[in-house]
Design an enzyme around this catalytic site. Structure first.
Site, PDB file in Angstrom:
ATOM      1  N   HIS A 305       0.847  -1.193   0.000  1.00 37.43           N
ATOM      2  CA  HIS A 305       0.000   0.000   0.000  1.00 37.43           C
ATOM      3  C   HIS A 305       0.881   1.242   0.000  1.00 37.43           C
ATOM      4  CE1 HIS A 305      -3.163   2.821   1.120  1.00 37.43           C
ATOM      5  NE2 HIS A 305      -4.013   1.870   0.771  1.00 37.43           N
ATOM      6  N   ASP A 362      -8.009  -5.055  -0.330  1.00 40.55           N
ATOM      7  CA  ASP A 362      -8.483  -5.908  -1.435  1.00 40.55           C
ATOM      8  C   ASP A 362      -8.143  -7.384  -1.264  1.00 40.55           C
ATOM      9  OD1 ASP A 362      -7.620  -3.118  -3.367  1.00 40.55           O
ATOM     10  OD2 ASP A 362      -9.656  -3.885  -3.098  1.00 40.55           O
TER      11      ASP A 362
HETATM   12  C1  SDX Z   1      -6.128   0.285  -3.031  1.00 40.34           C
HETATM   13  O1  SDX Z   1      -4.266   4.712  -1.943  1.00 40.34           O
HETATM   14  C2  SDX Z   1      -5.245   4.124  -1.389  1.00 40.34           C
HETATM   15  O2  SDX Z   1      -5.711   4.474  -0.313  1.00 40.34           O
HETATM   16  C3  SDX Z   1      -5.836   2.971  -2.179  1.00 40.34           C
HETATM   17  C4  SDX Z   1      -6.885   2.127  -1.480  1.00 40.34           C
HETATM   18  C5  SDX Z   1      -8.150   2.891  -1.213  1.00 40.34           C
HETATM   19  O3  SDX Z   1      -8.865   2.520  -0.277  1.00 40.34           O
HETATM   20  O4  SDX Z   1      -8.476   3.810  -2.022  1.00 40.34           O
HETATM   21  O5  SDX Z   1      -6.361   1.658  -0.242  1.00 40.34           O
HETATM   22  C6  SDX Z   1      -7.276   0.918  -2.325  1.00 40.34           C
HETATM   23  O6  SDX Z   1      -5.864   0.642  -4.139  1.00 40.34           O
HETATM   24  C7  SDX Z   1      -5.297  -0.733  -2.309  1.00 40.34           C
HETATM   25  C8  SDX Z   1      -4.090  -1.250  -3.145  1.00 40.34           C
HETATM   26  C9  SDX Z   1      -4.589  -2.322  -4.122  1.00 40.34           C
HETATM   27  N1  SDX Z   1      -3.511  -2.686  -5.065  1.00 40.34           N
HETATM   28  C10 SDX Z   1      -2.892  -3.891  -5.006  1.00 40.34           C
HETATM   29  O7  SDX Z   1      -3.100  -4.728  -4.128  1.00 40.34           O
HETATM   30  C11 SDX Z   1      -1.903  -4.144  -6.140  1.00 40.34           C
HETATM   31  C12 SDX Z   1      -0.611  -4.768  -5.586  1.00 40.34           C
HETATM   32  N2  SDX Z   1       0.093  -3.732  -4.796  1.00 40.34           N
HETATM   33  C13 SDX Z   1       1.071  -2.957  -5.468  1.00 40.34           C
HETATM   34  O8  SDX Z   1       1.024  -2.831  -6.853  1.00 40.34           O
HETATM   35  C14 SDX Z   1       1.604  -1.749  -4.682  1.00 40.34           C
HETATM   36  O9  SDX Z   1       1.871  -2.194  -3.411  1.00 40.34           O
HETATM   37  C15 SDX Z   1       0.748  -0.511  -4.632  1.00 40.34           C
HETATM   38  C16 SDX Z   1       0.388  -0.042  -5.979  1.00 40.34           C
HETATM   39  C17 SDX Z   1      -0.471  -0.745  -3.817  1.00 40.34           C
HETATM   40  C18 SDX Z   1       1.575   0.578  -3.939  1.00 40.34           C
HETATM   41  O10 SDX Z   1       2.645   0.838  -4.749  1.00 40.34           O
HETATM   42  P1  SDX Z   1       3.746   1.972  -4.395  1.00 40.34           P
HETATM   43  O11 SDX Z   1       3.396   2.674  -3.147  1.00 40.34           O
HETATM   44  O12 SDX Z   1       3.967   2.777  -5.634  1.00 40.34           O
HETATM   45  O13 SDX Z   1       4.997   1.131  -4.041  1.00 40.34           O
HETATM   46  P2  SDX Z   1       6.001   0.510  -5.093  1.00 40.34           P
HETATM   47  O14 SDX Z   1       5.250  -0.064  -6.257  1.00 40.34           O
HETATM   48  O15 SDX Z   1       7.057   1.525  -5.369  1.00 40.34           O
HETATM   49  O16 SDX Z   1       6.607  -0.722  -4.242  1.00 40.34           O
HETATM   50  C19 SDX Z   1       7.678  -0.525  -3.299  1.00 40.34           C
HETATM   51  C20 SDX Z   1       8.456  -1.845  -3.309  1.00 40.34           C
HETATM   52  C21 SDX Z   1       8.939  -2.224  -4.706  1.00 40.34           C
HETATM   53  O17 SDX Z   1      10.091  -3.030  -4.573  1.00 40.34           O
HETATM   54  P3  SDX Z   1      11.588  -2.287  -4.709  1.00 40.34           P
HETATM   55  O18 SDX Z   1      11.542  -1.542  -6.040  1.00 40.34           O
HETATM   56  O19 SDX Z   1      11.676  -1.380  -3.497  1.00 40.34           O
HETATM   57  O20 SDX Z   1      12.521  -3.467  -4.691  1.00 40.34           O
HETATM   58  O21 SDX Z   1       7.624  -2.929  -2.892  1.00 40.34           O
HETATM   59  C22 SDX Z   1       7.445  -3.847  -3.974  1.00 40.34           C
HETATM   60  C23 SDX Z   1       7.841  -3.119  -5.224  1.00 40.34           C
HETATM   61  O22 SDX Z   1       8.300  -4.026  -6.218  1.00 40.34           O
HETATM   62  N3  SDX Z   1       6.042  -4.220  -3.979  1.00 40.34           N
HETATM   63  C24 SDX Z   1       5.571  -5.451  -4.222  1.00 40.34           C
HETATM   64  C25 SDX Z   1       4.189  -5.364  -4.083  1.00 40.34           C
HETATM   65  N4  SDX Z   1       3.857  -4.108  -3.779  1.00 40.34           N
HETATM   66  C26 SDX Z   1       4.996  -3.405  -3.720  1.00 40.34           C
HETATM   67  N5  SDX Z   1       6.206  -6.606  -4.514  1.00 40.34           N
HETATM   68  C27 SDX Z   1       5.421  -7.698  -4.692  1.00 40.34           C
HETATM   69  N6  SDX Z   1       4.074  -7.688  -4.575  1.00 40.34           N
HETATM   70  C28 SDX Z   1       3.423  -6.538  -4.278  1.00 40.34           C
HETATM   71  N7  SDX Z   1       2.106  -6.509  -4.159  1.00 40.34           N
END
Ligand code: SDX
Length: 426
Positions: A305, A362
């Site tokens: 998140h 989710d």
């Molecule tokens: C919602 O913003 C809100 O409030 C949203 C929400 C709401 O109520 O409105 O809460 C609802 O959208 C919840 C999120 C639902 N999305 C997912 O579950 C999709 C999977 N999650 C990710 O894609 C990710 O965690 C996000 C998009 C939710 C957040 O992404 P960020 O903050 O841009 O973080 P990032 O992508 O830069 O990740 C940081 C690190 C990375 O690794 P490094 O580059 O540091 O090595 O964490 C890793 C990412 O690769 N990472 C994951 C991961 N999520 C982040 N690795 C594996 N699986 C994951 N799910």
């Protein structure tokens, strides 16, 4: 309180805004004019506040979420979704009299123009319900032209109750189109949530009996999804609304932003992921490895998140509710065990622990939706149904505060000036 920025031998002193929960924000409104062009750059707005808001407070480090000061735990346990909608939009929990009037005003607007069915007919049955619902929500403007650029609180209230009344009908229509059921307008003798269930699931030749377990589970899920401060879709609603484009189309834009699998579309992606793992023999360790492999596009959907670097408080409530609902309904769902296995492994895995990746809202919600008989393609529509009052509250606050049109700056990194080249010379 101020902050100082030093650049190119000059110092700029900027005011610091302090919120009621002691958050601090450097107000850079005057930076560019004072410095002759200096701006900040913040991809994805990870460190940038877009507004001051009194609607929702969340603390990602502590895992705290409150709507207008009330904790999500208390609201999910004690309130009705319509009460929470009123609270988010107008700022206070309603008296019984105010709640009854709010509900009656909504009931009075629950008719959707028959002509709207012609728009629905134009979609193939295979159309994703999110595309159908965002299109129909925009189309509402054509049948309610007075609801476009409203500025008085009275006109806003009329638009708000129209949307709260008609949106669930459109969502039920999108489901019934996919399942080949005749369209339904619901039943004004029912509560707001019970009416949603009846509109979605009533069979043409049978009465629909409300299951209190199902109604209570949906009420709780809608409350948990109702707002989440400046998330992607709420920010979309605000920026579209800031051009005075009107409530219905601002919400339609928010629906489209929510559809993305990185945002609300994740609840559908989670179930598809869990089903895929189940079909592949339930080998959660293999998928944990894929999630950590930078060369592999696979992500553990429902994990991570932007703001929560602790447990998403909503995920905790939904996880417990999943156990309760499946138990009450006597449903065994193997993907729930796979989900719990993934969560356990992730919480013990250095990759996830170091990056503070926890289950988000989710991760478990789809398991409950499925137990309630809701098809996977409708999961994000259910998220939108819950988020509607939050989007409305954000839009209304933005308009009442007369916020300026949203228009970010950029840093240009393209070609410098160059002369036009005749085609014969290219
Ligand atoms: C919602 O913003 C809100 O409030 C949203 C929400 C709401 O109520 O409105 O809460 C609802 O959208 C919840 C999120 C639902 N999305 C997912 O579950 C999709 C999977 N999650 C990710 O894609 C990710 O965690 C996000 C998009 C939710 C957040 O992404 P960020 O903050 O841009 O973080 P990032 O992508 O830069 O990740 C940081 C690190 C990375 O690794 P490094 O580059 O540091 O090595 O964490 C890793 C990412 O690769 N990472 C994951 C991961 N999520 C982040 N690795 C594996 N699986 C994951 N799910």
């Amino acid at each position: 309180m101020t902050a100082k920025i030093e650049f190119d031998g000059k110092q700029y002193e900027l005011p610091v805004t302090v919120g009621t929960e002691n958050e601090h924000g450097i107000d850079i409104s005057t930076l560019r004019s004072a410095s002759g062009g200096l701006i900040t750059l913040d991809r994805g707005y990870k460190n940038t506040g877009s507004c001051e808001s009194a609607i929702t407070f969340l603390d990602g480090e502590q895992g705290i979420l409150r709507y207008r000061g009330y904790s999500i735990e208390e609201l999910a346990e004690n309130a009705s979704f319509l009460e929470v909608a009123y609270l988010l939009i107008f700022g206070e929990l309603p008296s019984q009299e105010k709640l009854d009037k709010f509900h009656q005003d909504i009931k009075d607007e629950s008719n959707v123009d028959e002509e709207m069915k012609k728009i629905l007919d134009g979609f193939p049955r295979s159309a994703h319900p999110m595309g159908v619902v965002s299109s129909l929500t925009s189309a509402l403007v054509a049948f309610n032209p007075s609801s476009v650029d409203v500025s008085s609180e009275e006109d806003m209230y009329k638009s708000i109750v129209k949307l709260l009344a008609k949106f669930p009908v459109l969502c039920a229509w999108a489901l019934r189109k996919r399942t080949g059921q005749p369209l339904d307008y619901g039943d004004s003798s029912l509560g707001y949530v019970e009416n949603i269930l009846k509109m979605m699931f009533k069979k043409a030749n049978e009465d629909y009996k409300i299951n209190p377990v199902v109604a209570s589970a949906l009420n709780k899920l809608l409350i948990l999804h109702a707002d989440h401060e400046q998330n992607c879709s709420a920010s979309t609603v605000r920026i579209v609304g800031s051009s005075h484009a009107g409530l219905f189309v601002s919400i339609s834009a928010g629906i489209n932003a929510l559809w993305g699998p990185l945002h609300g579309g994740a609840n559908q992606a989670v179930i598809e992921m869990l089903e895929g793992i189940k079909a592949d023999g339930g080998d959660t360790k293999k998928y944990m490895g894929k999630a950590k492999d930078k060369e592999d596009p696979f992500r553990l959907m429902g994990f991570g998140h932007r703001v929560y670097k602790n447990f998403d408080p909503r995920a905790k409530i939904i996880k417990k509710s999943a156990d309760d609902v499946l138990g009450d309904l006597g449903i065994e769902d193997p993907v729930l065990d796979i989900a719990k296995g993934l969560e356990k492994e992730a919480l013990e895995d250095d990759y996830f622990v170091k990056r503070k990746l926890y289950p988000n809202v989710d991760f478990y919600s789809g398991i409950i939706y499925r137990a309630l008989g809701i098809p996977t393609e409708m999961f994000t529509v259910m998220f939108a149904l819950g988020r509607l009052p939050g989007w409305i509250a954000q839009w209304r606050e933005m308009r009442l505060k007369k916020e300026p049109i949203g228009r970010p700056r950029q840093i240009y990194v393209g070609e410098n000036h160059r002369p036009y080249a005749e085609i014969s010379n290219r």
